[in-house]
Design a protein around this motif. Structure first.
Motif, short mmCIF file in Angstrom:
data_model
loop_
_atom_site.label_atom_id
_atom_site.label_comp_id
_atom_site.label_asym_id
_atom_site.label_seq_id
_atom_site.Cartn_x
_atom_site.Cartn_y
_atom_site.Cartn_z
N SER A 10 2.96 12.62 -10.17
CA SER A 10 3.76 12.18 -8.85
C SER A 10 3.57 13.29 -7.71
O SER A 10 3.24 14.31 -8.20
CB SER A 10 5.27 12.00 -9.24
OG SER A 10 5.76 13.24 -9.91
N LYS A 36 -4.07 0.57 -5.03
CA LYS A 36 -2.56 0.87 -4.82
C LYS A 36 -1.45 -0.35 -4.96
O LYS A 36 -1.99 -1.50 -4.96
CB LYS A 36 -2.54 0.99 -3.40
CG LYS A 36 -1.00 1.51 -2.85
CD LYS A 36 -0.88 1.48 -1.22
CE LYS A 36 0.56 1.89 -1.13
NZ LYS A 36 0.98 1.58 0.25
N PRO A 39 5.83 -1.60 -4.31
CA PRO A 39 6.97 -1.82 -5.08
C PRO A 39 7.11 -3.35 -5.42
O PRO A 39 7.16 -4.25 -4.48
CB PRO A 39 8.11 -1.17 -4.71
CG PRO A 39 7.71 -0.04 -4.06
CD PRO A 39 6.40 -0.61 -3.41
N ILE A 86 2.17 3.47 -5.96
CA ILE A 86 1.53 3.87 -7.08
C ILE A 86 0.11 3.79 -7.04
O ILE A 86 -0.19 2.60 -6.50
CB ILE A 86 2.11 3.34 -8.53
CG1 ILE A 86 3.48 3.39 -8.47
CG2 ILE A 86 1.21 4.22 -9.59
CD1 ILE A 86 4.19 2.85 -9.52
N GLY A 103 -1.47 6.07 -13.29
CA GLY A 103 -1.24 6.22 -11.98
C GLY A 103 -0.64 7.40 -11.37
O GLY A 103 -0.04 8.54 -12.09
N THR A 104 -0.69 7.68 -10.12
CA THR A 104 -0.01 8.72 -9.35
C THR A 104 1.06 8.12 -8.39
O THR A 104 0.69 7.19 -7.60
CB THR A 104 -0.88 9.69 -8.37
OG1 THR A 104 -1.83 10.22 -9.42
CG2 THR A 104 -0.20 10.40 -7.65
N ARG A 105 2.32 8.40 -8.51
CA ARG A 105 3.53 7.97 -7.72
C ARG A 105 3.67 8.85 -6.50
O ARG A 105 3.86 10.03 -6.54
CB ARG A 105 4.76 7.94 -8.68
CG ARG A 105 6.03 7.30 -7.63
CD ARG A 105 7.17 7.09 -8.74
NE ARG A 105 6.99 6.35 -9.87
CZ ARG A 105 7.25 4.95 -9.83
NH1 ARG A 105 7.64 4.54 -8.52
NH2 ARG A 105 7.14 4.31 -10.85
N SER A 107 5.54 9.63 -3.15
CA SER A 107 6.58 9.75 -2.17
C SER A 107 6.24 10.17 -0.99
O SER A 107 5.92 11.55 -0.85
CB SER A 107 7.81 9.98 -2.95
OG SER A 107 8.07 9.33 -4.18
#
Lengths: 110, 112
Positions: A10, A36, A39, A86, A103-105, A107
């Motif tokens: 993350s 990608k 949500p 993600i 995955g890489t979240r 923000s």
């Protein structure tokens, strides 16, 4: 079976910053792809890489297929709020299904 | 074009119940896939169909069956649902197995 190690898990970044994430494997792949996921939606293909050493851009996104064929990275320049989501790497050996990283979240703080 | 359509979008099952998740694509793709997504686990392949008339197991096939009904449709069946099958299920399709996938928007399944 084949496994992909995706890092970081993350990231929290400020709007306007550049982002870098990568994917490594102990196995050789013929193709690397980056997806990608927003949500509540399914993953969407961002970039596909087919040759070792290949560097490909899609707008603010740049991805590279590692020379050893065991890794790939994705860079996002000048991040914006809609980059939130993600990001998945995926590797493929010919005639077998894709293998996905965890995955890489991402923000983005405005 | 609708792309890949999954139904239902949400479902709650009791342990032991059965159900079928439906998937249809309108892109004339040859290959179709079922993945499950769990927190921190990424996307794991359950079953796939490289072409009409063939199906193969993926990484996590136990507790599931599939049917490639025709070129457009690929269904996933849970014969006796278990809480461990609580997940988000994604169907995907591709021109053939060596091309990038198009995903549906997912089915969120809860087994209580």
């Amino acid at each position: 079976g084949q496994q992909l190690n995706q890092s970081p898990q993350s990231m929290f970044i400020q709007e306007g910053e550049d982002v870098s994430m990568n994917c490594t494997s102990s196995s050789i792949f013929n193709t690397w792809l980056w997806y990608k996921q927003d949500p509540g939606e399914g993953p969407v293909l961002l970039i596909a890489l087919y040759k070792a050493g290949e560097l490909t851009s899609n707008g603010r996104l740049t991805a590279q297929f590692g020379i050893t064929r065991k890794d790939s990275f994705l860079n996002i320049s000048a991040s914006i709020p809609s980059d939130v989501g993600i990001y998945f790497c995926a590797g493929q050996v010919y005639n077998t299904p894709l293998v996905f990283g965890k995955g890489t979240r991402l923000s983005v703080i405005a | 074009n609708a792309g890949v359509t999954q139904t239902p979008k949400f479902q709650v099952l009791k342990t032991g119940q059965s159900m079928t998740l439906q998937c249809a694509q309108d892109m004339n793709h040859n290959s179709m896939y079922w993945y499950r997504q769990d927190p921190g686990m990424g996307l794991r392949l359950i079953y796939y169909s490289a072409s009409e008339g063939t199906t193969d197991k993926g990484e996590v096939p136990n507790g599931y069956n599939v049917s490639r009904l025709n070129k457009r449709e690929f269904s996933l069946r849970l014969e006796s649902a278990a809480p461990s099958q609580t997940s988000v299920y994604f169907c995907a399709s591709s021109r053939d197995i060596n091309y990038g996938y198009t995903f549906g928007s997912g089915t969120r399944l809860t087994v209580v």
